[in-house]
Design a protein around this motif. Structure first.
Motif, PDB file in Angstrom:
ATOM      1  N   ALA A 289      -0.666   6.927   1.469  1.00  8.38           N
ATOM      2  CA  ALA A 289      -1.361   6.551   0.232  1.00  8.38           C
ATOM      3  C   ALA A 289      -0.433   6.671  -0.978  1.00  8.38           C
ATOM      4  O   ALA A 289      -0.460   5.820  -1.875  1.00  8.38           O
ATOM      5  CB  ALA A 289      -2.602   7.419   0.041  1.00  8.38           C
ATOM      6  N   ALA A 290       0.400   7.711  -0.983  1.00  4.83           N
ATOM      7  CA  ALA A 290       1.329   7.890  -2.098  1.00  4.83           C
ATOM      8  C   ALA A 290       2.370   6.781  -2.138  1.00  4.83           C
ATOM      9  O   ALA A 290       2.774   6.326  -3.213  1.00  4.83           O
ATOM     10  CB  ALA A 290       2.009   9.253  -1.997  1.00  4.83           C
ATOM     11  N   GLU A 293       0.794   3.753  -3.600  1.00  2.00           N
ATOM     12  CA  GLU A 293       0.614   3.882  -5.054  1.00  2.00           C
ATOM     13  C   GLU A 293       1.857   3.477  -5.843  1.00  2.00           C
ATOM     14  O   GLU A 293       1.774   3.209  -7.042  1.00  2.00           O
ATOM     15  CB  GLU A 293       0.215   5.321  -5.410  1.00  2.00           C
ATOM     16  CG  GLU A 293      -1.211   5.668  -5.021  1.00  2.00           C
ATOM     17  CD  GLU A 293      -1.527   7.138  -5.272  1.00  2.00           C
ATOM     18  OE1 GLU A 293      -0.641   7.847  -5.796  1.00  2.00           O
ATOM     19  OE2 GLU A 293      -2.655   7.555  -4.945  1.00  2.00           O
ATOM     20  N   GLN A 294       3.028   3.435  -5.173  1.00  2.00           N
ATOM     21  CA  GLN A 294       4.250   3.011  -5.866  1.00  2.00           C
ATOM     22  C   GLN A 294       4.288   1.507  -6.125  1.00  2.00           C
ATOM     23  O   GLN A 294       5.083   1.037  -6.947  1.00  2.00           O
ATOM     24  CB  GLN A 294       5.483   3.357  -5.027  1.00  2.00           C
ATOM     25  CG  GLN A 294       5.681   4.809  -4.694  1.00  2.00           C
ATOM     26  CD  GLN A 294       6.849   4.978  -3.736  1.00  2.00           C
ATOM     27  OE1 GLN A 294       7.929   4.453  -3.945  1.00  2.00           O
ATOM     28  NE2 GLN A 294       6.618   5.694  -2.660  1.00  2.00           N
ATOM     29  N   GLU A 347      -0.064  -3.839   2.322  1.00  2.00           N
ATOM     30  CA  GLU A 347      -0.258  -3.682   0.876  1.00  2.00           C
ATOM     31  C   GLU A 347       0.901  -4.297   0.088  1.00  2.00           C
ATOM     32  O   GLU A 347       0.693  -4.806  -1.020  1.00  2.00           O
ATOM     33  CB  GLU A 347      -0.418  -2.196   0.525  1.00  2.00           C
ATOM     34  CG  GLU A 347      -1.689  -1.566   1.065  1.00  2.00           C
ATOM     35  CD  GLU A 347      -2.953  -2.249   0.551  1.00  2.00           C
ATOM     36  OE1 GLU A 347      -2.995  -2.622  -0.647  1.00  2.00           O
ATOM     37  OE2 GLU A 347      -3.901  -2.418   1.348  1.00  2.00           O
TER      38      GLU A 347
END
Length: 543
Positions: A289-290, A293-294, A347
Motif C-alpha cells: 500500500a505504501a 501511495e508513491q 496501479e
C-alpha cells in the motif's frame, strides 16, 4: 560537390532568418545516426541545438564573424552516447575514493595502480573499489588477488577490491576491520558461507555469495564526506564525458547528489542529462500500500523538468522478492509473490505511468508477462513505454509478447565483464531480429563496466573485457551504435531531442580519435573521445 535540394532549402531558410551558427565543426566524418545513417563532413550549432549538417564548404558558408570554427582534421563524430540505465547519482558518494579498474586489461597495471594509491594514502585509510571489473578481464594473468599479495602492497591500509557484485578481495587489515578472524564465528551480518575459509578455518580474504554479501562489505567502507560530495560528483561527470556519455537513465535519484546537479543546471554548467527512474519497491505484502501511495506524487512531477533533469518512470524494482539476484541462473516466482507484484503493476498502469523494471531470468520474465497481459486487458499499456531492464535470459517468444504489448527492452550486458560466468548472454542477434525497440546500457557502475565503447565492442564481437569470446550472438556495429544513441532516446522520452545529429536536435556529440565504422572490431574498445559536447558546450577535451 552538388548541393541537395533539401540542403538548398535549408540554407535559404537559414539565410532568411539570419541563423548564424555559434560553432561549426569542419572537415570530419559525421555519423549522423539519422534514419538513413547518413554521413556528413561538417556540423553547424546554434545555441544548444544542431543547426545544419552538410559538406565543409556548405557549413563554412553559414559562418559569421563571431562563429567559432573547429577543424576536425578528418576525425569521426557520433552523437552523444546515452546509457539508459546507470546508477550514476549513487556512484558520486564514492567516486573520489574508488580505485577503478574499468577498462584495465592487465593485472600488472591494476597492481601498479594500487601501489600508486597506497603511496598517497594515509596509514589506516581504506583503499577500495565497488565493482565495474572482474579478474577474468586481465589478459596477462587472470588470477584472483590474494590477501597475502595485497598485504605486501598495502601493509598499513585495509584493501577491499569488489568484483562486480560477485566477490570481494580483502587483505588482512581489511579482514580485521570487518571482524573476520581466524577461529572465530563469522560476524552475524554476513550471509552464512559467504566468508571463504581454508581447511584450517583461516579466512582466505574472499567474501563471496551474491549482491547481499558484497554489500555488507561495501556498507563498512567510507563514503566521500559531505563537504567533498560536489567535487566527487564533478569528477564522476567528467569521467562520463571522457568516455563519450552525455545522457543517462538513472534508477534512484539520490537527493543530495541531485540537488548538486540542479545547482549546476541553474548555473548553466551541467554537462550530463539526468532522467530519473523513481520509486521504492515493497519488500513485504504489508508494504504494498505504501508503494502504491508513491504513484500519485510521482505522476505529478513526471515530465515537469527539462532536457537536463527530469523524472520519467517508476522503477527499477516493483516487489523486491521478485528482483532476480545477479548471478542466479534460475528463478521460481511464487503465486503469492506475483499477486503482490501485480497489485502494484496494475496501479501503475491505472495511473498511466511509465514503468522500468528489473527482469532478468527466463521464468521471471514469463511470469511478469503473464501479469502484464492480464493488466493490459483492463488498463492498456501500449502507449506507456513499459520497459524490462537487463534481460540477459530473454528469448524470441518473450520478445514477441513484449512487442505486442508495446514494451521496450533495455539491454544491459553484464557479460561485458562477467562473461566467464554468464556465457552467451544476452542474445543480441535474437533481440535485433525481433524488431522490438531496444537500447543499450551498462547497469554501472558496480554491476558492470560503465565505458560505452567496451559495451559496443562486446555487442559487435562477443568478446568480454580482456578479449575472451563469450557470446556467439553478435550484431553489426551500426545496430549497436543505434542502440546506444537514437534508440536509447526513446527510453528517456527524448526521441525528438537526442540520439542523432540532425537540425533541431540537441547538440550533444562526441569526436573520436579513430573511425568507429572501419577500425577492426576488436579495437572498438580502444576508441578514445577527444572532445565531448553537451548542449553546444565543450564538456570534455583531451590534451
Amino acid at each position: 560537390m552538388r548541393i541537395s535540394a533539401a540542403l538548398a532549402l535549408l540554407l535559404c531558410a537559414l539565410a532568411a532568418s539570419a541563423q548564424v551558427p555559434d560553432l561549426i565543426l569542419l572537415n570530419g566524418k559525421v555519423i549522423t545516426v539519422d534514419d538513413r545513417f547518413s554521413i556528413a563532413q561538417a556540423i553547424a550549432i546554434k545555441g544548444d541545438r544542431f543547426l545544419a549538417t552538410g559538406s565543409s564548404q556548405q557549413i563554412a558558408s553559414l559562418a559569421g564573424p563571431d562563429t567559432r570554427r573547429i577543424d576536425l582534421h578528418g576525425r569521426t563524430v557520433i552523437p552523444g552516447l546515452i546509457d539508459d540505465h546507470i546508477h550514476l547519482l549513487r556512484a558520486a558518494s564514492t567516486w573520489l575514493r574508488e580505485l577503478r579498474f574499468d577498462g584495465v586489461y592487465s593485472r600488472t597495471q591494476a597492481l601498479d595502480m594500487l601501489r600508486a594509491r597506497v603511496k598517497t594514502a594515509q596509514p589506516g585509510e581504506w583503499i577500495y573499489n565497488l565493482g565495474g571489473w572482474m579478474h577474468q578481464q586481465f589478459n596477462d594473468n587472470p588470477a584472483p588477488f590474494t590477501a597475502e599479495e595485497l598485504d605486501r602492497i598495502a601493509p598499513e591500509n585495509p584493501v577491499a577490491l569488489q568484483e562486480s557484485y560477485y566477490q570481494v578481495f580483502l587483505n588482512h587489515r581489511a579482514l580485521h576491520a570487518l571482524g573476520i578472524e581466524a577461529n572465530k564465528p563469522d560476524p552475524p551480518e554476513f550471509l552464512k558461507g559467504s566468508i571463504q575459509r581454508d581447511a584450517a578455518g583461516m579466512p582466505t580474504g574472499i567474501v563471496k555469495s551474491d549482491i547481499a554479501a558484497t554489500r555488507v562489505v561495501a556498507n563498512h567502507l567510507p563514503r566521500v564526506p559531505a563537504g567533498e560530495l560536489e567535487s566527487s560528483a564533478a569528477a564522476l561527470v567528467k569521467d562520463m564525458n571522457r568516455v563519450g556519455l552525455t545522457s543517462f537513465g538513472v534508477p534512484g535519484c539520490d537527493a543530495p547528489t541531485l540537488s548538486i546537479f540542479q545547482k549546476w543546471h541553474a548555473a548553466g554548467s551541467l554537462n550530463a542529462r539526468i532522467f530519473c527512474i523513481d520509486g521504492t519497491a515493497a519488500a513485504r505484502p504489508d508494504q504494498v500500500a505504501a508503494t502504491i501511495e508513491q504513484l500519485a506524487p510521482l505522476r505529478a512531477k513526471l515530465f515537469q523538468g527539462d532536457s537536463y533533469i527530469d523524472h520519467i518512470a517508476f522503477g527499477e524494482s516493483i516487489y523486491t522478492p521478485l528482483h532476480d539476484p545477479m548471478f542466479t541462473i534460475k528463478s521460481d516466482p511464487q503465486p503469492d509473490q506475483l499477486e503482490q507484484w501485480r497489485r502494484i503493476a496494475r496501479e501503475i498502469a491505472k495511473a498511466g505511468l511509465p514503468m522500468h523494471v528489473h527482469a532478468e531470468l527466463h521464468d521471471t520474465i514469463n511470469a511478469f508477462l503473464d501479469q502484464i497481459e492480464a493488466i493490459n486487458r483492463e488498463f492498456p499499456i501500449h502507449n506507456l513505454r513499459w520497459v524490462f531492464a537487463h534481460l540477459n535470459q530473454i528469448d524470441a517468444s518473450q520478445l514477441e509478447r513484449m512487442k505486442k504489448l508495446g514494451m521496450y527492452a533495455a539491454i544491459h550486458p553484464w557479460a561485458v565483464i562477467n562473461g566467464a560466468l554468464m556465457p552467451d548472454m544476452p542474445p543480441f542477434k535474437t533481440i535485433q531480429a525481433s524488431g522490438i525497440t531496444w537500447g543499450l546500457g551498462s547497469d554501472g557502475t558496480a554491476a558492470n563496466d560503465y565505458a560505452p565503447f567496451n559495451t559496443l565492442q562486446f555487442a559487435v564481437t562477443g568478446q568480454m573485457a580482456g578479449g575472451a569470446k563469450v557470446n556467439s550472438q553478435t550484431i553489426s556495429r551500426e545496430d549497436a551504435l543505434l542502440a546506444h544513441t537514437r534508440k536509447n532516446a526513446y527510453f528517456l522520452f527524448q526521441e525528438n531531442n537526442l540520439g542523432s545529429i540532425q537540425p533541431g536536435m540537441l547538440a550533444d556529440l562526441v569526436v573520436l580519435d579513430r573511425d568507429y565504422l572501419i577500425i577492426p572490431a576488436t579495437q572498438i574498445h580502444d576508441i578514445k573521445p577527444v572532445m565531448t559536447i553537451v548542449g553546444g558546450r565543450i564538456a570534455y577535451e583531451s590534451r
